[in-house]
Write an enzyme that holds these catalytic residues in place. Structure first.
Site, PDB file in Angstrom:
ATOM      1  CE1 TYR A 280     -37.491   0.411  19.101  1.00 51.54           C
ATOM      2  CE2 TYR A 280     -39.087   2.185  19.374  1.00 51.54           C
ATOM      3  CZ  TYR A 280     -38.652   1.057  18.701  1.00 51.54           C
ATOM      4  OH  TYR A 280     -39.365   0.578  17.629  1.00 51.54           O
TER       5      TYR A 280
ATOM      6  CE1 TYR B 263     -35.844  -0.797  14.678  1.00 45.40           C
ATOM      7  CE2 TYR B 263     -37.038  -2.534  15.802  1.00 45.40           C
ATOM      8  CZ  TYR B 263     -36.918  -1.219  15.440  1.00 45.40           C
ATOM      9  OH  TYR B 263     -37.872  -0.305  15.833  1.00 45.40           O
TER      10      TYR B 263
END
Length: 424
Positions: A362, A312
Site C-alpha cells: 500500500y 484503487y
C-alpha cells in the site's frame, strides 16, 4: 466576459473552447522507482528500518536512474501525505542536489491524489514552470504512522481526534475498513453481490501477485482461504483489505520531447482529471459516473481501447464498482465480469496486474500508477528471466506482462481522480 451562472469555471477551462486536447500526449513519464535496498530488494515491507526521507530519496534516485537523468536536473516535485506521515519536497530535493527548483507542491490527502499528483506535475511541465518534476509518495505505513489508529476520539493525548472524525470515531468508525464497509454492504445488498464474489476478485489479484517479486503477499489464495479468513469490518474479510506498508514510489514527469531523449520508452499522459469527489447520488456510486466520459473524450479514446485497468483497491469492492461505473458492464454485473475471466491477464480488461494494494503493498495507490507505466513499457517485473529487457514468455506461471498493452487507465480511490496513459 463573465461565465454563465450555471457553468463551473473549472469545467469551462476543460471545455472544447479551451482545449483538453492541447494537453493530450504533451507530457510523459520518463522513469519510475521504488525504495529498494539490499535488505528489502522489492521495496515493500512491514518494517523498513529507515526513516521516510531515506525511503523517498531511494525511490527518487531509482526513478532518475531508470530515466537516465542526473538527479541534479530535477527542478520540481509533487508529493502527497496524510497525518504528516511523509517528508516534504524541500528535504528530498535538497538530498538529490537539485540546483534550481521552479515548482514544489505538498498535497495533504490520501488515495484521492494518486492520479492527481501526476496530473499536477504534468501541468507544471506543460506550462513551462519546470522541466523534470519528481512525483513521490513515501511512508512508513506499518512501522510508523498507521492509518485508522486514531483512538477513541474523546480522550486527550497524541491520539485526540478533531474535525468531522470526532463524531464518528467514538462509535468505532476509526479506520477505512469500517467507513467504506457501509458502501460495500449497501452495494452488495442492492445488487445481490456476495462475499464469495469479492473473493473472486481477491483470488485474481493474488494470482498476479504470485508472479510479482515486489509483492508482499505471494502465497496462493483460494476462495476457501478468503472465506475462512477473519472478518475485519463487515463485510470485509482479511483478504479484502489492503496492506499496511513501509515503502516509497517515485516517477519523473517531463515533456514528451525530453522524455524521448532519455533512457526508457516514454509513457504519455493522455488525459487526467480530478483531485476531489463530486457529489454522487448514492453511497455505492463512484465519481467515475461524473468524470469517466469526460476523461475518455479528453484522451480521445473509447472505453474498449483501454488495455489495462489499475483501479484503487483498498478494498475489493472498490474496483468492482468502478468497472461498472466506467461502463464495462452494468450495475451489479462486475461479479460475473470477473468470474468470466475478463479481468485476468489474458482477459478483455486485465486488472491489478501486480496484485494491487491488497497484495503488492500500500503506497496510497501510487504503486498502481507505476505498475501501469511498466505494463505499457512492456517491462513488467515478473519471473521471466529477461523481464528487465522487455522479453516475456507469457507463460502465466511466470509472466504477468499484458500482451501488446498500449493504453492504461489508472483511477484513484472511488474515482476521485484518474489518468489515461498511452505507450509512445
Amino acid at each position: 466576459m463573465p461565465l454563465p451562472r450555471n457553468v463551473d469555471p473549472i469545467l469551462r477551462i476543460g471545455s472544447k473552447n479551451m482545449s483538453e486536447k492541447d494537453f493530450r500526449n504533451r507530457t510523459a513519464i520518463a522513469g519510475i522507482g521504488y525504495s529498494r535496498s539490499k535488505e528489502n530488494p522489492g521495496g515493500f515491507s512491514k518494517n523498513s528500518g529507515v526513516d521516510v526521507l531515506t525511503l523517498a530519496v531511494r525511490a527518487a534516485r531509482a526513478a532518475c536512474s531508470d530515466a537516465g537523468l542526473d538527479p541534479k536536473e530535477v527542478d520540481g516535485a509533487v508529493m502527497y501525505q496524510m497525518f504528516d506521515d511523509s517528508v516534504r519536497t524541500g528535504l528530498v530535493l535538497s538530498a538529490l542536489g537539485s540546483r534550481k527548483v521552479g515548482y514544489a507542491s505538498n498535497l495533504v490527502g490520501g488515495g484521492n491524489y494518486a492520479s492527481f499528483a501526476v496530473i499536477q506535475a504534468a501541468q507544471a511541465v506543460y506550462h513551462g514552470i519546470a522541466n523534470y518534476v519528481l512525483v513521490y509518495r513515501a511512508l512508513n505505513g506499518r512501522s510508523g504512522i498507521r492509518m485508522g489508529h486514531w483512538g477513541a476520539g474523546a480522550g486527550g493525548g497524541l491520539h485526540r481526534v478533531g474535525g468531522e472524525s470526532q463524531f464518528s470515531s467514538i462509535y468505532g468508525l476509526a479506520g477505512a475498513a469500517s467507513n467504506h464497509g457501509f458502501e460495500a454492504r449497501r452495494y452488495m445488498d442492492l445488487y445481490g453481490v456476495t462475499s464469495v464474489d469479492l473473493a473472486h476478485f481477491a483470488v485474481n489479484s493474488r494470482s498476479n501477485a504470485i508472479k510479482n517479486p515486489r509483492a508482499m503477499m505471494r502465497t496462493p489464495l483460494t476462495i476457501e482461504d478468503h472465506q475462512q479468513s477473519r472478518i475485519i469490518s463487515d463485510p470485509y474479510h482479511l483478504f479484502d483489505c489492503c496492506q499496511e506498508t513501509d515503502v516509497a514510489c517515485a516517477m519523473i514527469v517531463t515533456s514528451t520531447e525530453r522524455a524521448r531523449a532519455l533512457k526508457k520508452r516514454p509513457v504519455l499522459i493522455s488525459a487526467g482529471i480530478g483531485g476531489g469527489v463530486s457529489p454522487v447520488p448514492n453511497i455505492e456510486d463512484t465519481n467515475l459516473i461524473n468524470i469517466g466520459p469526460r476523461l475518455l473524450a479528453a484522451a480521445d479514446v473509447k472505453l474498449n481501447d483501454i488495455d489495462v485497468f489499475e483501479g484503487y483497491d483498498a478494498f475489493t469492492d472498490m474496483p468492482m464498482r468502478m468497472i461498472e461505473d466506467m461502463g464495462w458492464c452494468k450495475r451489479g454485473e462486475a461479479k460475473d465480469f470477473i468470474k468470466d475471466g475478463r479481468i485476468s491477464l489474458d482477459g478483455d480488461l486485465p486488472s491489478q496486474t501486480h496484485g494491487g494494494l491488497i497484495n503488492e503493498g500500500y503506497c496510497h495507490g501510487f504503486n498502481n500508477v507505476l505498475e501501469a507505466v511498466q505494463q505499457l513499457r512492456g517491462d513488467a517485473e515478473d519471473l521471466c528471466p529477461n523481464w528487465h529487457l522487455g522479453e516475456h514468455t507469457y507463460d502465466r506461471k511466470l509472466c504477468r506482462q499484458v500482451r501488446d498493452a498500449e493504453i492504461a487507465l489508472n483511477v484513484s480511490v472511488l474515482g476521485s481522480s484518474a489518468i489515461i496513459l498511452k505507450r509512445d
